[in-house]
Write a protein that holds these residues in place. Structure first.
Motif, PDB file in Angstrom:
ATOM      1  N   VAL A   1      44.199  35.201  53.565  1.00 46.75           N
ATOM      2  CA  VAL A   1      45.269  34.215  53.471  1.00 46.75           C
ATOM      3  C   VAL A   1      45.110  33.362  52.209  1.00 46.75           C
ATOM      4  N   VAL A   2      43.896  32.886  51.966  1.00 47.07           N
ATOM      5  CA  VAL A   2      43.645  32.048  50.791  1.00 47.07           C
ATOM      6  C   VAL A   2      43.963  32.808  49.511  1.00 47.07           C
ATOM      7  N   ASN A   3      43.550  34.063  49.436  1.00 43.90           N
ATOM      8  CA  ASN A   3      43.806  34.851  48.225  1.00 43.90           C
ATOM      9  C   ASN A   3      45.287  35.101  48.004  1.00 43.90           C
ATOM     10  N   SER A   4      46.058  35.145  49.076  1.00 48.78           N
ATOM     11  CA  SER A   4      47.508  35.312  48.912  1.00 48.78           C
ATOM     12  C   SER A   4      48.169  34.040  48.389  1.00 48.78           C
ATOM     13  N   GLU A   5      47.444  32.918  48.425  1.00 46.20           N
ATOM     14  CA  GLU A   5      48.006  31.637  48.015  1.00 46.20           C
ATOM     15  C   GLU A   5      47.397  31.083  46.726  1.00 46.20           C
ATOM     16  N   LEU A   6      46.347  31.695  46.212  1.00 48.21           N
ATOM     17  CA  LEU A   6      45.631  31.130  45.073  1.00 48.21           C
ATOM     18  C   LEU A   6      46.376  31.259  43.754  1.00 48.21           C
ATOM     19  N   PHE A   7      47.228  32.263  43.618  1.00 50.82           N
ATOM     20  CA  PHE A   7      47.744  32.625  42.304  1.00 50.82           C
ATOM     21  C   PHE A   7      49.251  32.433  42.233  1.00 50.82           C
ATOM     22  N   ASP A   8      49.706  31.968  41.068  1.00 51.08           N
ATOM     23  CA  ASP A   8      51.141  31.794  40.875  1.00 51.08           C
ATOM     24  C   ASP A   8      51.811  33.160  40.761  1.00 51.08           C
ATOM     25  N   PRO A   9      53.135  33.233  40.955  1.00 49.05           N
ATOM     26  CA  PRO A   9      53.824  34.527  40.985  1.00 49.05           C
ATOM     27  C   PRO A   9      53.668  35.348  39.714  1.00 49.05           C
ATOM     28  N   ASN A  10      53.349  34.712  38.592  1.00 50.71           N
ATOM     29  CA  ASN A  10      53.253  35.442  37.326  1.00 50.71           C
ATOM     30  C   ASN A  10      52.179  36.525  37.353  1.00 50.71           C
ATOM     31  N   ILE A  11      51.055  36.240  37.999  1.00 56.91           N
ATOM     32  CA  ILE A  11      49.941  37.196  37.989  1.00 56.91           C
ATOM     33  C   ILE A  11      49.455  37.502  39.402  1.00 56.91           C
ATOM     34  N   ARG A  12      50.271  37.187  40.390  1.00 57.36           N
ATOM     35  CA  ARG A  12      49.830  37.303  41.778  1.00 57.36           C
ATOM     36  C   ARG A  12      49.502  38.749  42.165  1.00 57.36           C
ATOM     37  N   SER A  13      50.344  39.700  41.802  1.00 59.38           N
ATOM     38  CA  SER A  13      50.115  41.090  42.208  1.00 59.38           C
ATOM     39  C   SER A  13      48.826  41.628  41.595  1.00 59.38           C
ATOM     40  N   LEU A  14      48.575  41.324  40.332  1.00 61.47           N
ATOM     41  CA  LEU A  14      47.344  41.775  39.681  1.00 61.47           C
ATOM     42  C   LEU A  14      46.117  41.139  40.334  1.00 61.47           C
ATOM     43  N   ALA A  15      46.178  39.846  40.597  1.00 60.68           N
ATOM     44  CA  ALA A  15      45.047  39.151  41.202  1.00 60.68           C
ATOM     45  C   ALA A  15      44.763  39.671  42.606  1.00 60.68           C
ATOM     46  N   GLN A  16      45.818  39.939  43.372  1.00 59.12           N
ATOM     47  CA  GLN A  16      45.625  40.476  44.714  1.00 59.12           C
ATOM     48  C   GLN A  16      44.953  41.844  44.676  1.00 59.12           C
ATOM     49  N   ALA A  17      45.358  42.672  43.724  1.00 59.38           N
ATOM     50  CA  ALA A  17      44.738  43.995  43.593  1.00 59.38           C
ATOM     51  C   ALA A  17      43.258  43.872  43.237  1.00 59.38           C
ATOM     52  N   ALA A  18      42.934  42.940  42.342  1.00 59.54           N
ATOM     53  CA  ALA A  18      41.549  42.761  41.912  1.00 59.54           C
ATOM     54  C   ALA A  18      40.674  42.255  43.056  1.00 59.54           C
ATOM     55  N   THR A  19      41.140  41.250  43.794  1.00 54.38           N
ATOM     56  CA  THR A  19      40.327  40.699  44.880  1.00 54.38           C
ATOM     57  C   THR A  19      40.183  41.692  46.030  1.00 54.38           C
ATOM     58  N   THR A  20      41.225  42.462  46.308  1.00 59.68           N
ATOM     59  CA  THR A  20      41.137  43.463  47.368  1.00 59.68           C
ATOM     60  C   THR A  20      40.128  44.547  47.001  1.00 59.68           C
ATOM     61  N   SER A  21      40.149  44.988  45.750  1.00 56.93           N
ATOM     62  CA  SER A  21      39.170  45.979  45.288  1.00 56.93           C
ATOM     63  C   SER A  21      37.757  45.423  45.403  1.00 56.93           C
ATOM     64  N   ASN A  22      37.611  44.141  45.083  1.00 55.98           N
ATOM     65  CA  ASN A  22      36.309  43.501  45.201  1.00 55.98           C
ATOM     66  C   ASN A  22      35.824  43.508  46.643  1.00 55.98           C
ATOM     67  N   ASN A  23      36.737  43.258  47.587  1.00 53.74           N
ATOM     68  CA  ASN A  23      36.375  43.275  48.997  1.00 53.74           C
ATOM     69  C   ASN A  23      35.818  44.625  49.399  1.00 53.74           C
ATOM     70  N   TRP A  24      36.466  45.702  48.969  1.00 54.27           N
ATOM     71  CA  TRP A  24      36.008  47.034  49.364  1.00 54.27           C
ATOM     72  C   TRP A  24      34.707  47.413  48.671  1.00 54.27           C
ATOM     73  N   LEU A  25      34.442  46.842  47.499  1.00 53.56           N
ATOM     74  CA  LEU A  25      33.158  47.066  46.846  1.00 53.56           C
ATOM     75  C   LEU A  25      32.026  46.508  47.706  1.00 53.56           C
ATOM     76  N   TRP A  26      32.151  45.241  48.129  1.00 53.23           N
ATOM     77  CA  TRP A  26      31.113  44.644  48.958  1.00 53.23           C
ATOM     78  C   TRP A  26      31.028  45.334  50.315  1.00 53.23           C
ATOM     79  N   ASN A  27      32.174  45.734  50.848  1.00 51.13           N
ATOM     80  CA  ASN A  27      32.195  46.459  52.116  1.00 51.13           C
ATOM     81  C   ASN A  27      31.379  47.746  52.000  1.00 51.13           C
ATOM     82  N   PHE A  28      31.572  48.468  50.913  1.00 48.41           N
ATOM     83  CA  PHE A  28      30.829  49.712  50.699  1.00 48.41           C
ATOM     84  C   PHE A  28      29.329  49.454  50.603  1.00 48.41           C
ATOM     85  N   LEU A  29      28.950  48.445  49.823  1.00 47.12           N
ATOM     86  CA  LEU A  29      27.525  48.172  49.616  1.00 47.12           C
ATOM     87  C   LEU A  29      26.839  47.784  50.926  1.00 47.12           C
TER      88      LEU A  29
END
Length: 315
Positions: A183-211
């Motif tokens: 929820v916080v990550n969906s609210e952190l970024f303004d619409p200009n770069i929101r889609s890119l930021a969401q993709a980056a943070t989601t990828s980061n989540n799966w990296l830690w999940n894998f490790l």
């Protein structure tokens, strides 16, 4: 305009529609002038803006702390977890099933009662400190009793207490660190770069999940009860991280998220910003009324800011 009027069930000259369109126009012009339009523009904009890079780091770290709580280790290796506490092989299926039921119930409670009532920051703080305490207690019990080296047919009082704190950890973690970072990550970024930021943070989540999922088995083999102390320390770190760096984002429009992170101190930023936004909104309405663009024949205007949250007209 036509679609907004249909969604809101309001006329085009209602003050709320004018206000919303003005916010959309401002965001679009801001993107055109600061980021630019096109696929690669957001990448360039993020790399050139230290404030956005900082928030992107915060968003990625939220998922680091989320996985550092031990949730995926428990999700993927729950039989190993319960066996380390001293649960007999015949009862592992039952205890694992209860774990899933507790998660399901608390997820519903989080969705319906907590995330918008308590806010994101409070939930993260509660989850961090409570989860740490529970993990310290479970680890201490295993360290002292060594249930795997002294198996019993049934749990003693200490074992029952350890299971209680495990389920307490589950009941607290699920409505705090399980979904709130998303929820916080969906609210952190303004619409200009929101889609890119969401993709980056989601990828980061799966990296830690894998490790975590990759090395949990080896951690238990080499660290034993130290795994619980490890997760307890990370949960405490999550509390400190949230307290000093993550402001409350509930009800804050995406377009003014930059202002939120520039407001200090962090623990009072939300209150200060929402107070200023109410003043700005009242001034906007005064200006609109003076310009004659709004419908002055309506008997009353709906309140759109209530207790720091934007309240939409009912459809």
């Amino acid at each position: 305009m036509k679609n907004l009027c249909w969604v809101r069930q309001l006329d085009a000259n209602e003050i709320y529609i004018i206000e919303e369109v003005a916010a959309i126009d401002q965001a679009t012009e801001n993107q055109r002038s600061t980021v630019g339009l096109g696929f690669w523009k957001p990448f360039i904009a993020v790399a050139s803006r230290p404030d956005i890079m900082k928030r992107l780091f915060f968003g990625c770290m939220l998922f680091f702390w989320q996985n550092g709580s031990g949730i995926n280790a428990i999700n993927y290796y729950s039989p190993t977890i319960f066996e380390s506490i001293g649960v007999s092989t015949g009862n592992i299926g039952l205890t694992t099933g209860i774990f899933g039921v507790v998660k399901c119930i608390m997820t519903v409670v989080w969705l319906l009662c907590l995330v918008d009532q308590l806010g994101r920051r409070k939930l993260l703080l509660i989850g961090g400190i409570t989860g740490s305490v529970c993990m310290w207690i479970i680890g201490a019990y295993i360290c002292v009793v060594e249930p795997q080296d002294h198996p019993r047919s049934s749990l003693n009082g200490g074992g029952i207490a350890a299971i209680f704190f495990f389920y307490l950890w589950t009941a607290v973690y699920t409505p705090t660190w399980n979904g709130t970072p998303w929820v916080v990550n969906s609210e952190l970024f303004d619409p200009n770069i929101r889609s890119l930021a969401q993709a980056a943070t989601t990828s980061n989540n799966w990296l830690w999940n894998f490790l975590v999922s990759r090395f949990t088995k080896q951690m238990f083999a080499t660290m034993g009860y130290g795994v619980y102390f490890f997760f307890a320390a990370l949960s405490l770190g999550a509390f400190v991280f949230t307290f000093f760096l993550i402001p409350e984002t509930k009800g804050v429009p995406l377009e003014v998220m930059d202002r939120l992170f520039k407001t200090k101190p962090v623990w009072n930023a939300h209150k200060q910003l929402m107070s200023q936004l109410r003043i700005d909104e009242e001034q906007f309405r005064v200006n609109i009324k003076g310009s004659g663009l709004t419908n002055t024949n309506q008997k009353s205007e709906p309140e759109h800011v209530e207790n720091g949250r934007r309240k939409l007209p009912q459809i």
